[in-house]
Design an enzyme around this catalytic site. Structure first.
Site, PDB file in Angstrom:
ATOM      1  N   LYS A 208      38.849  15.825  37.112  1.00 51.53           N
ATOM      2  CA  LYS A 208      37.797  14.859  36.886  1.00 51.53           C
ATOM      3  C   LYS A 208      37.931  13.575  36.843  1.00 51.53           C
ATOM      4  CE  LYS A 208      35.603  17.859  33.557  1.00 51.53           C
ATOM      5  NZ  LYS A 208      35.451  18.197  32.082  1.00 51.53           N
ATOM      6  N   ARG A 209      39.275  13.223  36.816  1.00 47.30           N
ATOM      7  CA  ARG A 209      39.630  11.748  37.045  1.00 47.30           C
ATOM      8  C   ARG A 209      39.292  11.443  38.383  1.00 47.30           C
ATOM      9  NH1 ARG A 209      44.494  10.366  38.724  1.00 47.30           N
ATOM     10  NH2 ARG A 209      45.339  12.347  38.811  1.00 47.30           N
TER      11      ARG A 209
END
Ligand code: GLU
Length: 468
Positions: free
Chosen positions: A240-241
């Site tokens: 998700k980063r």
């Protein structure tokens, strides 16, 4: 040769991740190409983390991508009696044993091993036990071979060999009676007749254990293909980063499923230097052997490029249907206004996403065009009302209100008025769309129709007059 049977086996603990979607896609493509079957199995033995919401999200993602399944979804949670039977069989045959070691004892041994610089591995205390200890809780461990090697020919990575002494006696059933993944996956793949297991290479280390279990249970071992992970630009595993990792988030960001499919397949697989593939072409050309050994790096620009390609070349009717929810989000009801496929045709060449297509379509449906202040300051000149007036009269006379005759009319108009196109084009564009960026004004006028075009110009005329 017997029928090829493949499967996708997600754990329903989140959404459909792009990596999972690519694994599903590779399985699906091979099943289609080889006229085999594609099975969907939900691996929900981890009852605490599995949710129906997540199952629904995964199914939604698969459907959106067009990855239909021939069998299933099967749910592991509905198959516990089958697993129990296999545990009993292994126990009866002396291929598994009851382990009474408590969690605390095991943790203590683990710490000791680490402190002495040894690899923590179950020491086999209960392997030697004779008989049962009634009333005492136990886990069931598989008696792994302690010598020799376990090897397999991975269809992507080549031969992979593990020393059996590295592998300790695996717990196959926890003390609460629930079976563990490495065990149930074998029983499921075997009983579902899976011939080829294509999955992420985070499972490579599980494979020797699974092969040993296949052998102990007397099942034929399937072929394995481990697909490299997808990485972010910094070469760390995609998370998700790095941005969105859910397939459905890409739909919401305005990507088309065919762009996503084309992008995902190329992320790890190639066929010469071809970039654009239809689903039919993929089915024809895909081979698991051509999947690369190195990890692919997720590149949003390339995905955008493909998306633009598919929007530009898409069927306006279909794009219109897909566009409706995006327009609703913008409070636009496409039933009230010009034909949406006609609108799409004027915009699809430039839109990279469905969001851009939706943003571009809004002005067609807003009766009260909002004029861009900078544009009006620049183009709403004192002579404009009389030009608008003359133009309205001329447009009124035009019988065939399609873009070619409209364009001719504008050329004549400029000659008659002794003006350049630059003096009338932009103000007309502002009248119709509100700003200075839009598709060709002739096309816009055709789509809006004569009446609406004249109404918009007349409204701008009033606006300029009121400005004084
Ligand atoms: N349920 C596993 C996962 O989601 C897949 C296991 C497999 O494909 O063998 O990672």
């Amino acid at each position: 040769m017997s029928e090829i049977r493949l499967r996708f086996a997600p754990s329903p603990t989140g959404y459909l991740h792009v990596g999972g979607a690519r694994t599903a896609l590779f399985n699906w493509l091979l099943a289609k190409k080889e006229h085999g079957r594609f099975i969907l199995r939900i691996e929900d033995t981890d009852v605490a983390r599995s949710t129906q919401e997540s199952v629904d999200a995964i199914l939604e993602g698969m459907r959106w991508l067009g990855l239909d399944w021939d069998e299933g979804p099967y749910y592991q949670s509905e198959r516990f009696p089958i697993y129990k039977e296999s545990v009993a069989k292994l126990l009866a045959e002396g291929k598994a044993y009851r382990c009474y070691c408590s969690a605390e004892e095991l943790e203590k041994k683990r710490e000791e091993a680490l402190a002495e610089g040894r690899k923590p591995k179950y020491d086999g205390t209960c392997r030697k036990l004779q008989g049962e200890l009634p009333g005492k809780p136990y886990a069931v461990r598989f008696k792994s071979p302690q010598e020799g090697v376990t090897a397999f020919d991975d269809l992507i990575k080549g031969t992979i060999t593990f020393n059996n002494e590295e592998l300790d006696d695996l717990i196959i059933q926890r003390s609460d009676g629930t079976p563990i993944y490495n065990f149930v996956v074998v029983i499921d793949d075997a009983t579902m007749g899976i011939t080829t297991v294509i999955r992420g290479d985070d499972h490579v280390n599980n494979t020797p254990r699974q092969i040993q279990l296949y052998e102990a249970l007397g099942y034929p071992v399937p072929r394995f293909a481990h697909v490299p992970m997808i990485l972010g630009a910094d070469k760390a595993r995609l998370s998700k980063r790095h941005g969105a990792t859910s397939v459905m988030a890409y739909r919401d960001m305005g990507f088309l499923p065919e762009a996503m499919v084309n992008y995902l397949v190329r992320l790890g697989w190639s066929h010469g230097d071809q970039e654009i593939f239809s689903m039919a072409e993929l089915v024809e050309k895909f081979t698991i052997e051509a999947v690369g050994r190195s990890a692919g790096v997720f590149n949003t620009d390339k995905l955008l490029w493909l998306n633009h390609h598919y929007i530009m070349n898409g069927d306006p009717q279909r794009l219109a249907e897909l566009l409706v929810p995006f327009l609703k989000e913008r409070d636009v009801d496409p039933a009230k206004g010009p034909s949406l496929p006609a609108v799409v045709k004027t915009l699809q060449e430039r839109a990279k996403t469905m969001l851009e297509l939706a943003d571009g379509a809004v002005f067609y449906y807003r009766p009260e065009v909002v004029y861009d202040a900078e544009a009006t300051a620049k183009f709403f000149k004192p002579e404009l009302p009389s030009l608008y007036q003359a133009l309205l009269a001329k447009l009124e006379m035009l019988a065939d209100f399609s873009h070619q005759p409209i364009e001719t009319l504008f050329k004549e108009f400029c000659t008659e008025q002794g003006i350049k196109m630059g003096q009338i084009g932009p103000p007309v564009r502002i009248a119709l769309c509100g700003g200075t960026v839009s598709p060709s004004i002739y096309e816009v006028m055709e789509v809006l129709g004569k009446e609406e075009t004249r109404r918009r110009i007349a409204r701008a005329l009033e606006f300029v007059k009121a400005q004084g």
